[in-house]
Design an enzyme around this catalytic site. Structure first.
Site, PDB file in Angstrom:
ATOM      1  N   PHE A  59     -17.002 -10.521   7.178  1.00  0.00           N
ATOM      2  CA  PHE A  59     -16.341  -9.510   5.740  1.00  0.00           C
ATOM      3  C   PHE A  59     -16.304  -8.326   6.712  1.00  0.00           C
ATOM      4  O   PHE A  59     -16.866  -7.414   7.372  1.00  0.00           O
ATOM      5  CB  PHE A  59     -17.065  -9.690   4.478  1.00  0.00           C
ATOM      6  CG  PHE A  59     -17.163 -11.746   3.683  1.00  0.00           C
ATOM      7  CD1 PHE A  59     -16.079 -11.281   2.325  1.00  0.00           C
ATOM      8  CD2 PHE A  59     -18.322 -11.959   4.321  1.00  0.00           C
ATOM      9  CE1 PHE A  59     -16.500 -11.950   2.383  1.00  0.00           C
ATOM     10  CE2 PHE A  59     -18.232 -13.042   3.548  1.00  0.00           C
ATOM     11  CZ  PHE A  59     -17.373 -13.457   2.627  1.00  0.00           C
ATOM     12  N   GLU A  60     -15.155  -7.978   6.549  1.00  0.00           N
ATOM     13  CA  GLU A  60     -14.502  -6.541   7.331  1.00  0.00           C
ATOM     14  C   GLU A  60     -15.910  -5.986   6.876  1.00  0.00           C
ATOM     15  O   GLU A  60     -16.024  -4.570   8.146  1.00  0.00           O
ATOM     16  CB  GLU A  60     -13.392  -6.340   6.812  1.00  0.00           C
ATOM     17  CG  GLU A  60     -13.295  -5.973   5.127  1.00  0.00           C
ATOM     18  CD  GLU A  60     -11.883  -5.103   5.240  1.00  0.00           C
ATOM     19  OE1 GLU A  60     -10.692  -4.908   5.691  1.00  0.00           O
ATOM     20  OE2 GLU A  60     -11.313  -5.462   3.961  1.00  0.00           O
ATOM     21  N   ASN A  61     -16.771  -5.670   5.834  1.00  0.00           N
ATOM     22  CA  ASN A  61     -17.000  -4.306   5.463  1.00  0.00           C
ATOM     23  C   ASN A  61     -18.824  -4.670   6.877  1.00  0.00           C
ATOM     24  O   ASN A  61     -19.913  -3.996   6.597  1.00  0.00           O
ATOM     25  CB  ASN A  61     -18.086  -4.289   4.205  1.00  0.00           C
ATOM     26  CG  ASN A  61     -18.898  -5.434   3.215  1.00  0.00           C
ATOM     27  OD1 ASN A  61     -18.118  -6.572   4.593  1.00  0.00           O
ATOM     28  ND2 ASN A  61     -19.050  -6.101   2.467  1.00  0.00           N
TER      29      ASN A  61
ATOM     30  N   ASN B 105      -8.716  -0.535   8.451  1.00  0.00           N
ATOM     31  CA  ASN B 105     -10.149  -0.468   9.022  1.00  0.00           C
ATOM     32  C   ASN B 105     -10.471   0.215   9.861  1.00  0.00           C
ATOM     33  O   ASN B 105     -11.838   1.141  10.463  1.00  0.00           O
ATOM     34  CB  ASN B 105     -10.285  -1.450   7.918  1.00  0.00           C
ATOM     35  CG  ASN B 105     -10.619  -1.133   6.559  1.00  0.00           C
ATOM     36  OD1 ASN B 105     -10.218  -0.331   5.712  1.00  0.00           O
ATOM     37  ND2 ASN B 105     -11.253  -2.323   5.575  1.00  0.00           N
TER      38      ASN B 105
END
Lengths: 261, 304, 304, 261
Positions: A59-61, B105
């Protein structure tokens, strides 16, 4: 021009079930998967439970996990996605795996997808008015760097223009060797899973091709909801219905029917 | 040298008009809402906000007129999609025009990391071919000096202040943080100073018992404030769960400018500080957000 | 897919002649000596060794004739200074000539980090003007595309295998590691595969109870071996302290080639694996290296 | 040529005490210090205890701490330097603080230091034979990136050549604006603390200058142990003896006299 209505011959819930199951089938055993929220999250859980027990989710977080969240959640940063994770780290750390080419498949969505699989999540026009959307998030990164991507979208004509108004996340650009020419070293969309159909991309021209229509959907319906003259694969098939096993797993991972109810 | 102060004091001292402020760096958790509200109460103007996924905090600051520029990959409502105040500002200039420096991001993360590393840029292959990188002030296509390959050079970004919310911190600013980290560490190290709000201020011995959990060393930190529920409505692992309903309510209420102003007035402008804000939410609601099922980390021994 | 295996099997399967192997990435702790000794026993040749501060492990592998090239910032004896086998190889070609790709700690770290990031290089301002960077295969002066300033471009390095020693790990290779980290994380992420030796293999639940302590995720790992005292004589925080005397003894004994060969024969070649090595040290000596005073990390709650 | 003998008028232990105390005095309150082993480690402990209670120490292996190790140790990676640290992180993380310009002072040593403060820890010649030394370690990084450095060395003629045989860690190169010209944006050696003296650098030419001789040492001795025609400051002084307070602190932090005994 009046927009065509979405096909209504199959229930919305059944359509969503078909989509989740189709997403799950895109994940192969042992793969490293860049997971998103909702549909891909559920698809990942399904795949792990059924045919890909060694798949790992990023997950990108900064979360790395191989099991479904311990409780329902809204975002990938919610406590049920942290508890029991294999690793919690930084965005750059997980995205480095993307840039290294270690991520086999990443899931994407968007406001618009075009003929060459480019996605727009930044600016759209609605009846002449420019509307600002939230933006890329990690989508441009996943689209640029994953080995392949799978796009999930409601199939509506306004979401399927011939050319996106703003190219947020690169698909095949203008087709052919465009990715190579702009400097992208791999990847591109492998599948588009919609509420009506599953689409792939021609190996040379990189144009989107209709590969499979969901049960109860016709080719004409799909084309009517697509903003260009959509190519149809000579090997067109009907998307297999979810199996009993797949439906059972869906009920297990989405007991409240949040996504598929 | 005393760093422990009230949030009012910390914002007054460290956040000035025109500054570049990174916040919401945890992506979707540990978002420093309490600090953001205090910035609104103190009427800061012309801020540049930096963050990848901004949660609804950016929307609030934009709607309150504090912001002239946003450097971000995604400005929305993580619970409900659209951030209306952001849209009104970009589309209609209400309450004022804002510039948006659009990123992915990874590019905003690398910009902060370049700042943290003390180098003018970092290379990547992301977003090549995207409209994002066209005529961008911080993104530039370059050729690799070794391979000749095309690369994207991401220019460094150094916020004047990065605001983090963490689980616990000592009086010197040495902060323990766990859960997903997003770009918090990069933003902290890139900033000229860091303002830390925390669920609890603990003795230095607690921090020193587990130095691998210290993700922000105190010498980077200018101010420390104990602000329980300081990330509400976003979660802080082990202390506060997400208040899902809040995102939906905010979404519904702020669809119009009038709705937003009503929300702002009720929840921020007329609350005297974070305790007033929590008072508006009510004890029962807060109680429901407290974790019920403990999940302790396995022991780790630093003995010798 | 089973990753748990003996050290003998792991080295046989993952370390081949001619490979580039990163080890000793913890700088002065958690050095994977047991794995290095097994490489010597299996007679690997033409290895390129990568590490910043190599401890005496590189000296041993060089003296045993396993190495054709060293990529490092410092090759010595962290307890006593000079590494004699390294000097004999470089100065006299004994037992064979080796190439040295000289680095600073930061340049070797950035080379690994570039590999880990998947980018061809990373920029820095270090070592400009140093003789280190002259005619260097991996270091090149470039100009910043934004500022025109001089920078050093550090080319990426991707080891075939990185070998780490850690405190604990599950059967899938998800590894908990604490203490100073050196370049271990960069080296693990840069490598094509990772070989983990650990003090103990634990249930996956232990790892999952504290995901922020998982510094190497299992999907990077090809083999896991339980090797208590696997870092001896270097320390593994909380499990084994440094055996200071060992460094002095090694220093004295390996001053001559004959001395080194005697040491190698006694401690590595005639010991059947790591247990034999530990047997040579004796129970009492090992017991003295066990930590006596526990220092538990403060609790952290991941509950919801 | 026969090498001059080291001056023997003061005991070696007393000399080392003077060196440690001089190193401690180079650390100011609130500074971020890149600490090394042995002498700088002890100097840092002394400074913290006496005049710099808010100094913070960084170690290149990834340790950040503000208190002395909890037990004697050989390397910065030893358990007593980890236990009770403020933070344990990566090499790149701590070195990033260096590259950002956050490190006020770094300590260095070496096999050779020359007229312009350049250090060699890579190759030396001894009676015509080339000897390979361990290499830079982090020294080139500290020398390049710290705001200022302090070099500690035994004062021997062979260690003080006019020009190092190999420039591992940049001082002022060939003097003047050399650092600027090669691209270094700050820093350079501020002091050289030897067993005989304390030396500084001329603000313009960047040549090493004798600033202070230790008690019992003459200028002639220092010059005899230096491999070039050493400049002497017009304000030459005698290094102040360690105070009672400093000696007490030394006994506290080096009770077994490992360094200063």
């Amino acid at each position: 021009m009046k927009r065509p209505e979405p096909a209504a011959s199959v229930s919305a819930a059944a359509r969503r079930q078909v989509m989740v199951v189709a997403a799950a089938r895109e994940i192969h055993d042992g793969e490293v998967v860049f997971v998103g929220m909702r549909l891909p999250l559920l698809g990942f859980a399904l795949a792990r439970a059924l045919h890909a027990p060694h798949a790992v989710g990023l997950f990108e977080n900064g979360v790395i996990r191989d099991t479904p969240p311990v409780a329902p959640l809204i975002t990938m940063g919610d406590p049920p996605n942290i508890a029991g994770a294999l690793a919690c780290t930084t965005l750059i750390d997980v995205m480095s795996h993307l840039e290294c080419g270690r991520v086999d498949v990443g899931f994407l969505g968007g406001a618009e997808v075009d003929r060459f699989g480019n996605l727009n999540t930044t600016w759209v026009e609605d009846e002449g008015r420019r509307i600002r959307l939230p933006g890329s998030g990690g989508a441009a990164d996943i689209a640029s760097l994953a080995r392949r991507t799978v796009i999930a979208m409601p199939h509506e004509r306004r979401r399927f223009p011939e050319r996106v108004g703003y190219l947020t996340s690169p698909g095949y650009g203008t087709g052919g060797r465009w990715r190579h020419e702009v400097g992208l070293v791999r990847g591109g969309p492998a599948r588009v899973i919609t509420s009506l159909a599953i689409l792939g991309f021609d190996g040379e021209s990189r144009e989107m091709v209709l590969e499979s229509v969901h049960p109860g959907v016709t080719v004409e319906e799909v084309r009517a909801h697509t903003g260009w003259n959509l190519r149809v694969s000579p090997a067109l098939r009907t998307t297999p219905e979810p199996s009993a096993e797949e439906l059972a797993a869906l009920r297990q991972f989405d007991p409240q029917g949040l996504w598929t109810g | 040298m005393a760093k422990v102060m009230t949030l009012t004091e910390a914002v007054a001292r460290h956040v000035r008009d025109g500054m570049t402020v990174a916040m919401g760096t945890g992506l979707e958790s540990c978002i420093p809402f309490a600090a953001g509200h205090e910035i609104i109460r103190q009427g800061r103007r012309d801020l540049t906000l930096v963050g990848p996924i901004s949660d609804i905090l950016f929307d609030q600051l934009i709607g309150a007129g504090c912001v002239s520029r946003v450097v971000a990959a995604w400005v929305g409502n993580v619970g409900a999609g659209i951030a209306y105040s952001f849209r009104r500002a970009v589309e209609e200039g209400i309450p004022r025009r804002i510039d948006v420096e659009d990123h992915s991001n990874l590019t905003v993360a690398l910009a902060l990391e370049a700042g943290a590393r003390g180098v003018p840029y970092l290379p990547s292959r992301t977003a090549l071919g995207s409209d994002l990188i066209r005529d961008h002030p911080r993104l530039r296509e370059v050729l690799c000096p070794f391979t000749g390959a095309r690369l994207l050079a991401v220019g460094a970004l150094r916020p004047d202040v990065t605001i983090l919310h963490v689980q616990r911190c000592d009086a010197e600013g040495d902060a323990h943080l766990w859960g997903n980290l997003g770009v918090s560490l990069e933003a902290a190290r890139a900033a000229r100073t860091v303002l830390v709000t925390c669920e609890e201020i603990v003795e230095s011995d607690v921090i020193r018992s587990d130095p691998n959990r210290t993700l922000v060393p105190g010498f980077l930190v200018g101010a420390v404030e104990a602000v329980p529920f300081g990330s509400h409505p976003s979660p802080t692992q082990g202390y506060v769960n997400r208040d899902d309903r809040f995102y939906e309510e905010y979404h519904a209420e702020t669809r119009t400018r009038e709705g937003f102003l009503g929300w702002l007035d009720r929840m921020v402008l007329t609350t005297s500080g974070h305790e007033g804000y929590l008072g508006r939410l009510g004890e029962a609601r807060l109680e429901r957000l407290r974790p019920r099922a403990p999940r302790p980390a396995a022991p780790a021994n630093y003995g010798l």
